[in-house]
Design a protein around this motif. Structure first.
Motif, PDB file in Angstrom:
ATOM      1  N   ASP A  49      28.604  73.612  20.583  1.00 55.51           N
ATOM      2  CA  ASP A  49      27.850  74.184  21.700  1.00 55.51           C
ATOM      3  C   ASP A  49      28.836  74.482  22.825  1.00 55.51           C
ATOM      4  O   ASP A  49      29.343  73.579  23.480  1.00 55.51           O
ATOM      5  CB  ASP A  49      26.773  73.207  22.172  1.00 55.51           C
ATOM      6  N   THR A  51      28.171  76.199  25.527  1.00 53.90           N
ATOM      7  CA  THR A  51      27.470  76.503  26.768  1.00 53.90           C
ATOM      8  C   THR A  51      28.044  75.664  27.902  1.00 53.90           C
ATOM      9  O   THR A  51      28.152  74.444  27.787  1.00 53.90           O
ATOM     10  CB  THR A  51      25.962  76.194  26.629  1.00 53.90           C
ATOM     11  N   HIS A  53      27.238  73.962  30.797  1.00 55.31           N
ATOM     12  CA  HIS A  53      26.007  73.467  31.396  1.00 55.31           C
ATOM     13  C   HIS A  53      26.169  73.169  32.882  1.00 55.31           C
ATOM     14  O   HIS A  53      27.277  72.935  33.366  1.00 55.31           O
ATOM     15  CB  HIS A  53      25.556  72.184  30.692  1.00 55.31           C
ATOM     16  N   GLU A  54      25.042  73.149  33.568  1.00 51.98           N
ATOM     17  CA  GLU A  54      25.002  72.679  34.950  1.00 51.98           C
ATOM     18  C   GLU A  54      25.183  71.163  34.922  1.00 51.98           C
ATOM     19  O   GLU A  54      24.780  70.509  33.947  1.00 51.98           O
ATOM     20  CB  GLU A  54      23.640  73.012  35.580  1.00 51.98           C
ATOM     21  N   ASP A  57      22.433  68.880  33.633  1.00 54.30           N
ATOM     22  CA  ASP A  57      22.131  68.888  32.207  1.00 54.30           C
ATOM     23  C   ASP A  57      23.186  68.178  31.364  1.00 54.30           C
ATOM     24  O   ASP A  57      23.092  68.182  30.135  1.00 54.30           O
ATOM     25  CB  ASP A  57      22.000  70.338  31.719  1.00 54.30           C
ATOM     26  N   VAL A  58      24.176  67.569  32.000  1.00 55.10           N
ATOM     27  CA  VAL A  58      25.278  66.922  31.281  1.00 55.10           C
ATOM     28  C   VAL A  58      25.068  65.408  31.279  1.00 55.10           C
ATOM     29  O   VAL A  58      24.895  64.785  32.329  1.00 55.10           O
ATOM     30  CB  VAL A  58      26.638  67.271  31.931  1.00 55.10           C
ATOM     31  N   SER A 111      30.028  70.697  27.766  1.00 55.24           N
ATOM     32  CA  SER A 111      29.936  69.631  28.769  1.00 55.24           C
ATOM     33  C   SER A 111      31.304  69.003  29.020  1.00 55.24           C
ATOM     34  O   SER A 111      31.667  68.733  30.171  1.00 55.24           O
ATOM     35  CB  SER A 111      28.938  68.562  28.316  1.00 55.24           C
TER      36      SER A 111
END
Length: 176
Positions: A49, A51, A53-54, A57-58, A111
């Motif tokens: 993944d 992405t 993240h903000e 969200d981690v 992340s």
């Protein structure tokens, strides 16, 4: 309208149609349509993944591997203040000479990339392809001083570029 003007409009129109035909042909015959996806990924390779993240969200675990007691709790509070989801706080075996070690699996590649920026890209990567959760273990080392400021994090993210799939993993087909 003069003949010269009509001729110029016809030439410009033909050039526009030709350009449109080239663009459509390039899009239809694109052979890199699956670039950056799991298509063509060897069997058995995990999907990473990527992405970014903000912070909210981690999910992280903060572990202290320094000689200074209580360090993980203070750093965990710093991460909570920055909106990270701190799952566990504890100790790890001492003797980590680095600033920090980031342990993560395929579901936490993006992340870990974000967390690396909080250590000014000086943390050691520790990727485990068999790990199935989306939590990153942040193990504080003896060279750790403090987390980076927001401006420093943004600069580090810019310097590091986008997250990349680790060796032995494929990028996931779609970022959420």
């Amino acid at each position: 309208m003069s003949f010269a003007r009509v001729r110029a409009l016809v030439v410009v129109g033909l050039l526009g149609v030709l350009a449109l035909a080239f663009v459509v042909t390039a899009i239809v015959r694109d052979s890199q349509g699956n670039a950056g996806t799991a298509a063509g990924c060897p069997d058995g390779w995990p999907l990473a993944d990527l992405t970014l993240h903000e912070p909210k969200d981690v999910k992280i675990n903060v572990l202290n591997a320094t000689d200074e007691g209580g360090r993980a709790g203070a750093v965990a509070d710093d991460f909570r203040n920055r909106k990270f989801q701190v799952q566990k706080v504890g100790n790890a075996p001492k003797g980590v000479p680095n600033v920090a070690v980031l342990r993560y699996g395929p579901k936490a590649v993006g992340s870990a990339h974000l967390l690396q920026a909080y250590f000014l890209n000086n943390a050691k990567w520790d990727y485990d392809e068999k790990r199935t959760d989306d939590v990153v273990d942040v193990i504080l080392g003896n060279n750790f001083q403090q987390l980076a400021t927001t401006t420093e994090v943004n600069q580090s993210l810019g310097d590091a570029g986008p997250p990349e799939a680790p060796k032995g993993a494929c990028p996931s087909p779609a970022a959420k």
